[in-house]
Scaffold this motif. Structure first.
Motif, PDB file in Angstrom:
ATOM      1  N   PHE A   1      -8.512  -0.346  -8.162  1.00  0.00           N
ATOM      2  CA  PHE A   1      -7.185   0.098  -7.716  1.00  0.00           C
ATOM      3  C   PHE A   1      -6.331   0.457  -8.921  1.00  0.00           C
TER       4      PHE A   1
ATOM      5  N   LYS B   1      -4.035  -6.020  -8.180  1.00  0.00           N
ATOM      6  CA  LYS B   1      -5.406  -5.864  -7.664  1.00  0.00           C
ATOM      7  C   LYS B   1      -6.355  -5.467  -8.790  1.00  0.00           C
TER       8      LYS B   1
ATOM      9  N   PHE C   1      -0.429  -0.174  -5.003  1.00  0.00           N
ATOM     10  CA  PHE C   1      -1.809  -0.208  -5.477  1.00  0.00           C
ATOM     11  C   PHE C   1      -2.594   0.811  -4.657  1.00  0.00           C
TER      12      PHE C   1
ATOM     13  N   PRO D   1      -6.213   2.878  -4.134  1.00  0.00           N
ATOM     14  CA  PRO D   1      -7.637   2.768  -4.486  1.00  0.00           C
ATOM     15  C   PRO D   1      -8.149   4.008  -5.196  1.00  0.00           C
TER      16      PRO D   1
ATOM     17  N   ASP E   1       0.850  -1.172   0.000  1.00  0.00           N
ATOM     18  CA  ASP E   1       0.000   0.000   0.000  1.00  0.00           C
ATOM     19  C   ASP E   1       0.896   1.235   0.000  1.00  0.00           C
TER      20      ASP E   1
END
Length: 130
Positions: free
Chosen positions: A111, A106, A126, A128, A2
């Motif tokens: 994403f 993803k 990734f 969102p 993330d």
């Protein structure tokens, strides 16, 4: 991984903590959100690739097509649109690593896959869509 994992680099012993340039990337990705989603959907809908990848950088990069230029938009990061196929052609993702990459990839409708290039190196994150 993330983007938040990259935002807070560990403090070196005794040194003052510097603000990560990736904080500005998070802001730019939020600003670019709608445009990036449109490009990703277009890449998939036109059958170019099922795996769009955005390249975020602050310097000159010869990878993908420029879609958002920081100089034109008065932002800190430029974004290029690329694909898994181009990354494999250029040897950035090796054939033996493709399956591992696909397991990490993803849903591109929810994403954005961003290949972030900074002076210290590069990594996939990734992020969102909003």
């Amino acid at each position: 991984m993330d983007i938040k994992d990259l935002l807070n680099p560990e403090e070196s012993s005794g040194e003052a903590k510097k603000e990560s340039p990736l904080k500005s990337l998070e802001g730019d990705l939020k600003f670019y959100n709608e445009s990036l989603k449109e490009v990703a959907v277009e890449i998939m809908a036109e059958g170019i690739s099922s795996y769009p990848i955005f390249v975020a950088h602050q310097h000159e990069v010869k990878l993908g097509e420029v879609i958002l230029d920081k100089n034109d938009l008065n932002t800190e990061w430029s974004i290029h649109a690329s694909t898994l196929e181009e990354f494999m052609e250029k040897g950035l993702i090796l054939p033996e690593k493709q399956e591992k990459f696909l397991k990490q990839y993803k849903d591109a409708y929810h994403f954005m896959c961003v290949f972030v290039i900074v002076p210290e190196g590069a990594n996939f994150v990734f992020f969102p869509y909003q």
